[in-house]
Structures are given as C-alpha cells and as structure tokens.
Write a protein that holds these residues in place. Structure first.
Motif, short mmCIF file in Angstrom:
data_model
loop_
_atom_site.label_atom_id
_atom_site.label_comp_id
_atom_site.label_asym_id
_atom_site.label_seq_id
_atom_site.Cartn_x
_atom_site.Cartn_y
_atom_site.Cartn_z
N UNK A 24 0.84 -1.21 0.00
CA UNK A 24 0.00 0.00 0.00
C UNK A 24 0.87 1.25 0.00
N UNK B 160 0.93 3.72 -3.29
CA UNK B 160 0.45 5.11 -3.16
C UNK B 160 1.61 6.09 -3.28
N UNK C 70 2.64 6.20 -6.94
CA UNK C 70 1.75 7.03 -7.76
C UNK C 70 2.00 8.51 -7.47
N UNK C 71 2.12 8.82 -6.16
CA UNK C 71 2.38 10.21 -5.76
C UNK C 71 3.67 10.72 -6.34
N UNK D 141 3.42 11.30 -10.15
CA UNK D 141 2.77 12.55 -10.53
C UNK D 141 3.61 13.75 -10.13
N UNK E 31 6.23 14.08 -12.69
CA UNK E 31 5.62 14.54 -13.94
C UNK E 31 5.33 16.04 -13.88
N UNK E 32 4.77 16.47 -12.73
CA UNK E 32 4.45 17.88 -12.55
C UNK E 32 5.72 18.72 -12.57
N UNK F 249 -5.06 -3.97 -3.63
CA UNK F 249 -5.15 -2.74 -2.82
C UNK F 249 -6.41 -1.94 -3.13
N UNK G 268 -8.83 -1.18 -1.46
CA UNK G 268 -9.28 -0.28 -0.39
C UNK G 268 -8.62 1.10 -0.48
N UNK G 269 -7.57 1.18 -1.29
CA UNK G 269 -6.90 2.49 -1.45
C UNK G 269 -7.53 3.33 -2.56
N UNK H 196 -6.22 7.10 -3.74
CA UNK H 196 -5.46 7.11 -4.98
C UNK H 196 -6.15 7.96 -6.04
N UNK I 197 -5.70 11.62 -5.50
CA UNK I 197 -4.33 11.96 -5.86
C UNK I 197 -4.18 12.06 -7.38
N UNK J 51 -1.52 18.88 -14.17
CA UNK J 51 -0.68 18.58 -15.33
C UNK J 51 -1.30 19.16 -16.60
#
Lengths: 279, 193
Positions: free
Chosen positions: A6, A10, A13-14, A17, A20-21, B69, B71-72, B76, B79, B87
């Motif tokens: 998890x 997460x 992914x964070x 991005x 990328x930003x 996952x 539950x996330x 996510x 985000x 972007x």
C-alpha cells in the motif's frame, strides 16, 4: 506485507505525478514578466473597463507589451499612473480627474409622466416600452441602471427618483454613462467650480415646457447674458464650457426655468427637498 | 454498442448527476449565475471528467487490483485527479493559450469537485469496461453541463422577475433547483441496462 505494498503503491503514484508535474513545470514553463504582477497590484482591481481593456489583468499585460498608455486607468487617477510609471521606469502625464454628473433635474415633482409604468424595474426595459414613461424623452427614468452599474457604490437613488453622485466615491470610470439608455450621465472635471445646464433635452421649447418644469427650452437668454461667452447652443440645449465659466452666476438669474445651477448647489436642492418632504 | 448508447442517455437524462444524484451541487449553484460562465465551467468539466475516468480506470485495473489494494481506491483517485488536472493546466498554458483562457479559473476549481471523483468511483464499482467508463464519463459530464446551462438560463430570467423579498437570492435559487430536480424525475425508469 500488504501495508508495504500500500505504502509503495500510493507513494509510487504520488512520486510519479510529482515527478511529472516537476518536469511539466520545467518544460512547459511560460515566461511571464514579473512586472505584470506588480502593475496588477498597483491597479484598483475593479475590472471596470474604463481603460478599454476587459479587466485590470489585460490592461497590465497591454502595458508590458507597450501598447497601452500608462495613464489609462481613470479610476486609479494620478496615483496609479505614477505607481505604474515607477514600475516601468518612465515618466507619465497626469490624468485629469473626472466624475459622473446626471444631466436631468426632472424628478417626480417637476417632470410629467405619460403613463404609469408597472413593468420590470430596469431603465432599458422601460425605455423599450413605448419609448419610456416620461413625457420628456431625454428625462431620467429613475429606475437605477446607473446605480447597479457602479462598481464603486458612488451613485445612489435620491428621494425623488433622480440618481445622486457621490463625488468623493466616484472615480470617473464612466460605466454609469454607458448603462444609461438615455445618455443623461456625462463625465465632467472633478470639483465644484462653475455652472452647468442640468438638462439633456433636445426638444423644442414648447415640448419641453409641456413635459417638464425645469427643462432647458433653448431660449438663449443665458447665452446672451454670459459675459465670458462660455455658453453655446447644441441644438435646443444650452451647454456651458467649464473652462471659460467664471462662476459669476448671471445665467442663473436669466434662466426662467431653473435649469442652470452652480455645481456646488446641484446636489443641495434634492437634499433640501428630501428634508422638507420628511418634515 | 447498445449498452454504450443506453449509458449515454441514462446518465444525461434519467440519472443526471446533478439533478438526480446530487453530485457537484456547489458549482451547480456557484457558477450558474451567467450563461457565459456556465458554458465555460461545463466545457472544463466534460474535459476533466472524461480524462480522469480514463486514467483512474487504468490505475485501478493495472495497479490497485494486481496488488490487492482496492481499499486504497478513494485516496489514490483523489491523488490521480488532482495531479492530472494540474498537469493538464500546465500543458494547456504552454500549448494552447486560447483554450487555457477559456477554461481559465474553472480547471483548478474542478479538482475538488465531488462529481469528478464520483464518476471515477462509480465506473469501477459498476464493473464498466474501459470504453464504457469513458462513455460513462462523457455522459455524466454532459448531464452536468446541461443542468448547469438550464439553471443559468432560468437564473438569468429570475434576475428580472419580481421575487418576494423574503425569497430573494439563495432561497429562490434553491427552490428553483428543487423544482428542476422534480421535473427531471419524470425520466425515472425510462431507460436501464
């Protein structure tokens, strides 16, 4: 074990991005002039459009691209022009401060109505309905489009249906003049010097006297009386040139209809009448 | 194909996101004052929802499901949507200043719009395929746009109406929204898949 997934997913992914930003910010960076921000700070921010641009932002951009004059902001006046000049590092001519003035004294007591209007309380609509409910086609309808148009709350509706301009709050942006369907509001130099003909009527004398007690009939008595030759005729309407007027007051005595008043008293009769009405 | 068309009509008319599901009420009331802003906001919403539904679907089925996952999901998706909108904004500013001016302030506003998140979550919950999800996103956002435009049209007329003093402003707006929602209940049960 799952919690590790998890966190990694997460976080991944964070981070993705975020990266990328960060990259986007670098590669898609648009060079902006820091002076635009500074000029926008110096402007009043009312987005009134008196500068002929859509808003303060557009005006600031136009200055940077050297298309717009530095003293284009009328509400901001000399102070704003100087502030912008300081940012741009240039000299600037001062703007002449102007204020709005309502060229009609035909309130509910003095001017006659043709019929009773029960429609939408909006000058534009009233004007479209049989050309307005007032006998005088150039008289103030008093439904307050100018009041609603003012971004500075400088115009209020007087007790007898004529708008009153608060000179200290008026910035001279001219939005009220645009909002008026009858073009009764004009911009005049700030201050209370000089006399003015408080009427916009372009009608012949006889028509004016039938519809309004205080309208200018175009009798030319004031034109002949003025020692400074400051008064001229525009059609059937006398117009006083404030640059030539020396406040002698001879025209006021000559005017049989009371259309001419010194500027310092122009707001006073309405106030006095409202007191008399309440007493 | 049949399912795609029914999804399109169901989420524009029958199950309108604003008027029947009550998502995105804040922008619905906030930017429906003028037709012009309503059009701008509607356009931006269609753009963002379609794009975010596409990306969140991919994230869900290629990252969250293989790792167990689910539950996330919520965290996510928030985000992903926020990152994506930012972007897109940066990208548009460079490549298409005209579009950037048009969508202007509405793009960042949409980031936290619950309708965007709701579409992403519901697409996954209803087991839509990728194509179905995208169509679902387009339909939901078109429905949002339509509701916004109808509302702004009514409100522009309301500005000229004589509203009783106690009902002026927010009160009459909420009553209008309620009646509009009731009217759309007429579509109930007309379509399903």
């Amino acid at each position: 074990m799952q919690i590790l997934f998890a966190v990694i997913a997460l976080g991944g992914v964070g981070a993705f991005f975020g990266l990328l930003l960060g990259l986007a910010a670098r590669f898609f960076a648009v060079p902006t002039d820091s002076r635009i921000e500074a000029i926008r700070e110096a402007l009043p921010g009312a987005n009134c459009g008196a500068c002929a641009y859509a808003g303060c932002n557009q005006y600031a951009e136009a200055i940077i691209e050297e298309r717009a004059p530095l003293n284009g902001c009328i509400p901001g006046g000399a102070m704003t022009a100087e502030a912008i000049a300081a940012i741009m590092g240039e000299e600037v001519d001062a703007v002449e401060p102007v204020v709005a003035a309502v060229f009609c004294r035909g309130d509910q007591r003095h001017a006659r109505d043709l019929f009773t209007y029960h429609g939408i309380l909006d000058c534009d609509y009233a004007q479209q309905f049989h050309g307005g409910f007032k006998a005088c086609p150039d008289g103030c309808l008093g439904l307050g489009n100018c009041v609603r148009a003012c971004p500075f709350e400088a115009i209020s509706m007087g007790p007898r249906g004529l708008p009153l301009v608060d000179q200290s709050a008026c910035t001279g942006c001219g939005l009220c003049a645009e909002a008026c369907p009858r073009d009764i509001i004009r911009l005049v130099p700030q201050g209370d010097q000089g006399h003015l003909v408080w009427c916009s009527s372009q009608q012949r004398g006889k028509t004016v006297t039938r519809s309004c007690e205080v309208g200018c009939t175009g009798c030319r008595a004031c034109v002949r009386a003025c020692p400074q030759e400051a008064i001229s005729m525009e059609g059937y309407l006398a117009v006083i040139d404030l640059q030539k007027c020396d406040d002698c007051g001879l025209c006021v005595e000559k005017c049989r209809f009371g259309s001419i008043l010194p500027r310092r008293e122009s707001a006073a009769p309405a106030a006095a009448e409202s007191e008399a009405a309440s007493a | 194909m049949e399912k795609l068309i029914s999804i399109l009509f169901i989420y524009i008319l029958v199950d309108n996101f604003v008027l029947q599901r009550f998502f995105g009420i804040c922008p619905f009331l906030g930017v429906s004052r003028k037709m012009e802003t309503a059009m701008g906001m509607g356009m931006a919403v269609v753009f963002v929802i379609t794009l975010s539904t596409l990306v969140t679907w991919l994230v869900h089925y290629y990252i969250l499901v293989p790792l167990g996952l689910e539950f996330l999901q919520l965290v996510t998706f928030i985000l992903v949507i926020a990152g994506l909108v930012q972007l897109v904004e940066t990208f548009l500013r460079k490549t298409s200043p005209t579009l950037y001016q048009g969508l202007g302030i509405y793009l960042p506003l949409i980031t936290t719009n619950c309708a965007v998140l709701a579409v992403a979550l519901l697409a996954v919950r209803q087991d839509f395929s990728l194509l179905e999800s995208v169509v679902f996103g387009i339909a939901a956002s078109l429905g949002f746009w339509m509701a916004l435009v109808i509302m702004s049209g009514i409100r522009e007329r309301l500005d000229l109406a004589k509203v009783p003093a106690s009902l002026q402003g927010t009160a009459i707006t909420l009553i209008t929204a309620g009646i509009l929602s009731l009217a759309f209940m007429g579509f109930r049960g007309m379509l399903s898949f």
